[in-house]
Design a protein around this motif. Structure first.
Motif, PDB file in Angstrom:
ATOM      1  N   TYR A   7     -78.685  67.396 -42.434  1.00  0.00           N
ATOM      2  CA  TYR A   7     -77.472  67.079 -43.186  1.00  0.00           C
ATOM      3  C   TYR A   7     -76.266  67.894 -42.703  1.00  0.00           C
ATOM      4  O   TYR A   7     -75.254  67.342 -42.267  1.00  0.00           O
ATOM      5  N   ASN A  44     -87.399  66.828 -41.642  1.00  0.00           N
ATOM      6  CA  ASN A  44     -86.550  66.420 -42.769  1.00  0.00           C
ATOM      7  C   ASN A  44     -85.320  65.666 -42.251  1.00  0.00           C
ATOM      8  O   ASN A  44     -84.220  65.795 -42.787  1.00  0.00           O
ATOM      9  N   ALA A  83     -86.202  74.173 -49.582  1.00  0.00           N
ATOM     10  CA  ALA A  83     -86.348  73.821 -50.994  1.00  0.00           C
ATOM     11  C   ALA A  83     -86.830  75.025 -51.808  1.00  0.00           C
ATOM     12  O   ALA A  83     -87.914  75.551 -51.560  1.00  0.00           O
ATOM     13  N   GLU A 121     -76.116  63.013 -46.737  1.00  0.00           N
ATOM     14  CA  GLU A 121     -77.367  63.657 -47.142  1.00  0.00           C
ATOM     15  C   GLU A 121     -78.405  62.592 -47.480  1.00  0.00           C
ATOM     16  O   GLU A 121     -78.139  61.684 -48.269  1.00  0.00           O
ATOM     17  N   ASP A 122     -79.593  62.732 -46.887  1.00  0.00           N
ATOM     18  CA  ASP A 122     -80.658  61.736 -47.061  1.00  0.00           C
ATOM     19  C   ASP A 122     -81.978  62.448 -47.316  1.00  0.00           C
ATOM     20  O   ASP A 122     -82.801  62.593 -46.412  1.00  0.00           O
ATOM     21  N   PRO A 123     -82.194  62.919 -48.562  1.00  0.00           N
ATOM     22  CA  PRO A 123     -83.443  63.638 -48.861  1.00  0.00           C
ATOM     23  C   PRO A 123     -84.658  62.764 -48.605  1.00  0.00           C
ATOM     24  O   PRO A 123     -84.651  61.563 -48.892  1.00  0.00           O
ATOM     25  N   GLN A 124     -85.704  63.367 -48.050  1.00  0.00           N
ATOM     26  CA  GLN A 124     -86.905  62.612 -47.698  1.00  0.00           C
ATOM     27  C   GLN A 124     -87.805  62.342 -48.904  1.00  0.00           C
ATOM     28  O   GLN A 124     -88.657  61.489 -48.874  1.00  0.00           O
ATOM     29  N   ASP A 125     -87.605  63.101 -49.971  1.00  0.00           N
ATOM     30  CA  ASP A 125     -88.442  62.969 -51.166  1.00  0.00           C
ATOM     31  C   ASP A 125     -87.509  62.965 -52.373  1.00  0.00           C
ATOM     32  O   ASP A 125     -86.325  62.649 -52.246  1.00  0.00           O
ATOM     33  N   PRO A 176     -84.843  64.255 -54.592  1.00  0.00           N
ATOM     34  CA  PRO A 176     -83.830  65.261 -54.274  1.00  0.00           C
ATOM     35  C   PRO A 176     -83.997  66.526 -55.103  1.00  0.00           C
ATOM     36  O   PRO A 176     -84.203  66.470 -56.320  1.00  0.00           O
ATOM     37  N   ASN A 180     -81.550  68.819 -55.066  1.00  0.00           N
ATOM     38  CA  ASN A 180     -80.193  69.248 -55.374  1.00  0.00           C
ATOM     39  C   ASN A 180     -79.498  68.221 -56.263  1.00  0.00           C
ATOM     40  O   ASN A 180     -79.844  67.038 -56.273  1.00  0.00           O
ATOM     41  N   PRO A 185     -77.195  64.699 -54.528  1.00  0.00           N
ATOM     42  CA  PRO A 185     -77.926  63.516 -54.068  1.00  0.00           C
ATOM     43  C   PRO A 185     -78.714  62.832 -55.182  1.00  0.00           C
ATOM     44  O   PRO A 185     -78.905  61.609 -55.148  1.00  0.00           O
TER      45      PRO A 185
END
Length: 339
Positions: A11, A35, A85, A190-194, A196, A198, A201
């Motif tokens: 990101y 990630n 994380a 931002e593209d969280p894999q699971d 989020p 935060n 997102p």
């Protein structure tokens, strides 16, 4: 300069690539895509109309690092690669120490073998822990409350010792507060894999219909509306801080830490209201108790960065939420969204 960017497909890394290239720097990415996705670099190339050299692999891989150093011959390194994380770090402490601390050692060893003496390090305001005073300045005591924060602090100390042992070395340590937002093109974000971890997102995924509601953890903090206060910074401002740090490292030696924040803080409810303005709809919320390890408030004193790096944040809260919504609405499945 020729700049190696570890974790450059992430990101913050991807936005920093664009800012580095805009200033005429040649860039090379090392990423294991744990990630991230290679599609990020395709979009960076398209946006910049430039060249991005890239290697797939782990920052702990000494042989690969030597290959990159020999082939690309970097003048400096921007080091993003790591696990990030807070909650996961408590469950997987050995993995976090291995990647974040041992990975930094492996990188510095490879830099030594190649004679590369400049590094910009992606650190975190979590190194401070519970505030003794606010806003945090760089001299605030460091006492992280998470394994993640401990690994960042350990890496900072290693970098400081490395720079101290090499009179020609420069280590610029950037302590981020809360990066949010996306590039104005809405092509990278931002593209969280699971799920989020935060706030921003997660709100964005609620707004786009991927999740049904935002859970607000704690409404009884000693803050104006009872929810946690954080210093949020637009990712493009943060990316530009790395360019300023690189310029600083070109002219200075030793290790130096800088807070990268706006100096303003916003509550969870402030963020929800701002995102509602951006997307033109309500964000459903549910209330829950406090999470272990969360603190009431964080706010940066970023005056050192302004004074010594010539850097200051320029994007507003509405800029942050509007750009996040533009990215998420155009890419509801992140980088998995078809062009």
């Amino acid at each position: 300069m020729r700049v190696l960017v570890t974790g450059g497909a992430g990101y913050i890394g991807s936005h920093t690539l664009l800012e580095l290239m805009a200033q005429g720097h040649a860039v090379c990415v090392l990423d294991n895509y744990a990630n991230a996705t290679p599609e990020v670099l395709n979009r960076v190339r398209a946006l910049s109309n430039g060249t991005v050299a890239d290697y797939t692999g782990d920052v702990r891989d000494a042989a690969l690092l030597d290959q990159v150093m020999t082939t690309f011959r970097p003048d400096a390194v921007v080091h993003f690669a790591g696990l990030k994380a807070v909650g996961e770090s408590a469950k997987k402490p050995l993995a976090y120490y291995d990647v974040n601390v041992c990975g930094t050692v492996a990188l510095l060893q490879a830099m030594d073998r190649a004679g590369c003496r400049r590094i910009i390090f992606s650190s975190s305001a979590t190194v401070y822990g519970e505030p003794v005073y606010m806003p945090y300045d760089e001299d605030h005591p460091t006492n992280p409350t998470s394994v993640y924060g401990q690994t960042k602090l350990a890496a900072e100390r290693i970098l400081t010792d490395w720079a101290g042992a090499n009179p020609d070395a420069a280590a610029v340590i950037l302590r981020y507060f809360n990066p949010v937002g996306a590039h104005h093109s809405a092509r990278i974000g931002e593209d969280p894999q699971d799920i989020p971890g935060n706030l921003m997102p997660f709100i964005a995924q609620v707004a786009v219909g991927k999740r049904d509601a935002l859970t607000i953890y704690g409404d009884d903090y000693d803050t104006p509306d009872g929810t946690g206060l954080r210093d949020y910074i637009h990712v493009v401002d943060l990316a530009r801080a790395h360019v300023a740090a690189l310029n600083h490292a070109a002219c200075n030696t030793g290790a130096r830490a800088f807070n990268i924040g706006t100096g303003q803080s916003h509550s969870v409810r402030d963020m929800v209201a701002a995102f509602s303005r951006a997307c033109g709809g309500d964000i459903p919320v549910r209330q829950a108790g406090r999470r272990t390890g969360d603190i009431a408030a964080m706010q940066a004193d970023a005056s050192r960065a302004k004074r010594e790096l010539g850097w200051t944040a320029t994007h507003s809260l509405d800029d942050m939420t509007a750009s996040t919504w533009a990215w998420q609405s155009a890419n509801p499945d992140g980088y998995g969204t078809p062009d």
